[in-house]
Design an enzyme around this catalytic site. Structure first.
Site, PDB file in Angstrom:
ATOM      1  N   TYR A 178      36.237  50.328  43.921  1.00 41.11           N
ATOM      2  CA  TYR A 178      37.203  50.887  44.716  1.00 41.11           C
ATOM      3  C   TYR A 178      38.420  50.013  44.150  1.00 41.11           C
ATOM      4  O   TYR A 178      38.454  48.986  44.066  1.00 41.11           O
ATOM      5  CB  TYR A 178      36.865  50.254  46.186  1.00 41.11           C
ATOM      6  N   ASP A 273      41.844  45.276  37.846  1.00 42.00           N
ATOM      7  CA  ASP A 273      42.188  45.241  39.198  1.00 42.00           C
ATOM      8  C   ASP A 273      41.658  43.962  39.927  1.00 42.00           C
ATOM      9  O   ASP A 273      40.250  43.560  40.037  1.00 42.00           O
ATOM     10  CB  ASP A 273      41.158  46.444  40.029  1.00 42.00           C
ATOM     11  N   LYS A 312      45.822  40.658  48.568  1.00 45.17           N
ATOM     12  CA  LYS A 312      45.060  39.896  49.400  1.00 45.17           C
ATOM     13  C   LYS A 312      45.693  38.266  49.210  1.00 45.17           C
ATOM     14  O   LYS A 312      46.573  38.172  50.160  1.00 45.17           O
ATOM     15  CB  LYS A 312      43.388  39.503  48.956  1.00 45.17           C
TER      16      LYS A 312
END
Length: 478
Positions: A178, A273, A312
């Protein structure tokens, strides 16, 4: 790059976003307290009553908890009940919730102004700090950094940048990974190893999805086949550094390095990522762990990504993300280059303050605490499952971990993950929740710990495990 979502980011028609049917999940007994009232009220004004799908508890059933405060390793819901938190805001709370120094940095920044619509010195401070942290074996892949507001925006921009830099249109991604909910990434695999993808969400044009090739993870032969078929059209490979959105499924040794080699051999870029893993699994993220020299000074599988996305932890719990990488690629972004990206809140001063404070506090001692807590908790869960007779596997990537049910063989790709006995998770989840432990509300998510998870918090988790494991053992398919 979980944004408290299951895979794909859509959960609106009887499946969780991983594609797993949830119609057979038996909801917990209806609650009549404040959480239920808040959920009913929210559903009148917010689609599904939530602003990110997995929060709706559709994968596990029951009423979502509406949280009102958090401190250290604990969160408190609208009924005043405290839980040991193993979600940690899906990663950002690496220090624990409401760390006093981070809160003070945010308060000080807010007192100076919420947003200026202009560049501020701390933005450069944060860029310099990220560049300095992401080093290993004498290599520093982040030469320049652009701040944005969300992980979705970071990966979306990285893909646009890769296409603009290479002059090519096709993207390779992996099933189960994702990278945010932009149109090119909400794609699902076609019928073969090297076929262009189909839309995985309503509203995604077929022509857009067809520019993405979705391949099985940890399968280098599939990547080679894709390059043989479409090599001159492929702009980039995008890969989670260590996947954690289908549960944790670490890359096979050397897989990421091989991806870099294949991409570069064909004139394409590698986008790694690290929205989830960056600054959580180590001071330089997963790339730093893979590229750290062994005791003999040798890096076993060295590689250098062209672009890396962060989120994050880099924002300390505030809306902030980033993309960085090679200077010649990054300089294709406006205003220097022809690839456009802009954002009124990019580099927001409050978010930057939270990120700076968090990263400055996240030292070697913090990562030692994360690793220790992760090891104790994951081993305790595994032992409880074994004692209860629940066949399972435990997967780890640094301090991230998760479990799959039905086999002791760890999954290598999304197809393996989908074959598990997912029905065992909902009763396990609710038993833990009833005992005051908040887990990710989906079997397809990683578990998170913080440096604030002390012996008391861990003890509460361990005490709740035997009954929860027995509930998992007693579960049957719907």
């Amino acid at each position: 790059m979980t944004s408290e979502i299951d895979l794909g980011g859509t959960d609106t028609s009887g499946t969780d976003a991983s594609g797993t049917t949830t119609a057979g999940v038996s909801p917990a007994a209806p609650e009549q307290g404040a959480n239920a009232r808040e959920f009913a009220r929210a559903q009148r004004s917010i689609p599904g009553g939530v602003n990110s799908p997995v929060r709706a508890f559709r994968s596990v059933g029951g009423t979502p908890r509406f949280m009102v405060s958090a401190q250290g390793p604990y969160i408190t819901d609208s009924e005043g009940r405290e839980y040991v938190d193993l979600v940690c805001s899906w990663g950002p709370a690496v220090l624990g919730h409401a760390h006093p120094e981070v809160v003070k940095a945010v308060q000080d920044a807010a007192a100076r102004g919420l947003s200026f619509g202009a560049t501020t010195p701390p933005e450069t401070d944060l860029a310099e700090l990220v560049r300095a942290r992401v080093t290993a074996g004498g290599v520093a892949p982040i030469e320049k950094l652009r701040l944005v507001s969300t992980g979705t925006e970071a990966t979306m921009t990285a893909i646009r940048l890769a296409r603009g830099f290479t002059g090519r249109d096709v993207l390779i991604k992996f099933a189960g990974h994702y990278h945010g909910h932009s149109d090119p990434l909400l794609a699902e695999a076609g019928s073969g190893l090297a076929t262009l993808a189909l839309p995985a969400s309503a509203g995604v044009p077929a022509a857009t999805a067809a520019l993405t090739i979705v391949l099985p993870y940890n399968d280098l032969d599939a990547v080679r086949t894709a390059f043989e078929e479409f090599g001159q059209q492929i702009a980039a490979i995008i890969v989670e550094a260590a996947p954690a959105n289908m549960g944790v499924v670490p890359p096979a040794p050397g897989f990421n390095a091989a991806l870099a080699g294949l991409a570069h051999d064909h004139g394409a870029l590698l986008i790694v990522d690290e929205v989830l893993t960056g600054f959580r699994v180590g001071s330089a993220g997963w790339w730093g762990l893979e590229n750290a020299p062994a005791p003999d000074g040798v890096v076993v599988h060295p590689y250098t990504p062209d672009l890396v996305t962060f989120g994050k932890v880099v924002g300390g719990g505030m809306p902030l993300a980033a993309l960085g990488g090679r200077a010649d690629v990054m300089d294709h972004l406006a205003p220097l280059g022809p690839v456009y990206q802009a954002g009124t809140l990019s580099g927001n001063p409050i978010a930057v303050a939270a990120g700076l404070s968090t990263l400055r506090l996240a030292d070697a001692a913090v990562y030692e605490k994360l690793d220790a807590a992760s090891l104790i908790i994951s081993d305790a869960v595994s032992a409880a499952f074994t004692e209860a007779g629940v066949a399972h596997s435990l997967q780890r990537a640094g301090s991230l971990f998760s479990f799959t049910f039905g086999s002791d063989v760890a999954p290598r790709d999304y197809a393996d993950v989908q074959r598990q006995e997912a029905f065992r998770y909902a009763p396990f989840f609710h038993s833990m929740l009833d005992a005051g432990v908040s887990l990710p509300p989906s079997v397809y998510e990683a578990w998170f710990v913080s440096a604030a998870h002390d012996d008391t918090a861990i003890g509460r988790i361990v005490d709740a495990l035997p009954a929860a494991a027995r509930a998992a053992a007693a579960a049957t398919p719907a």
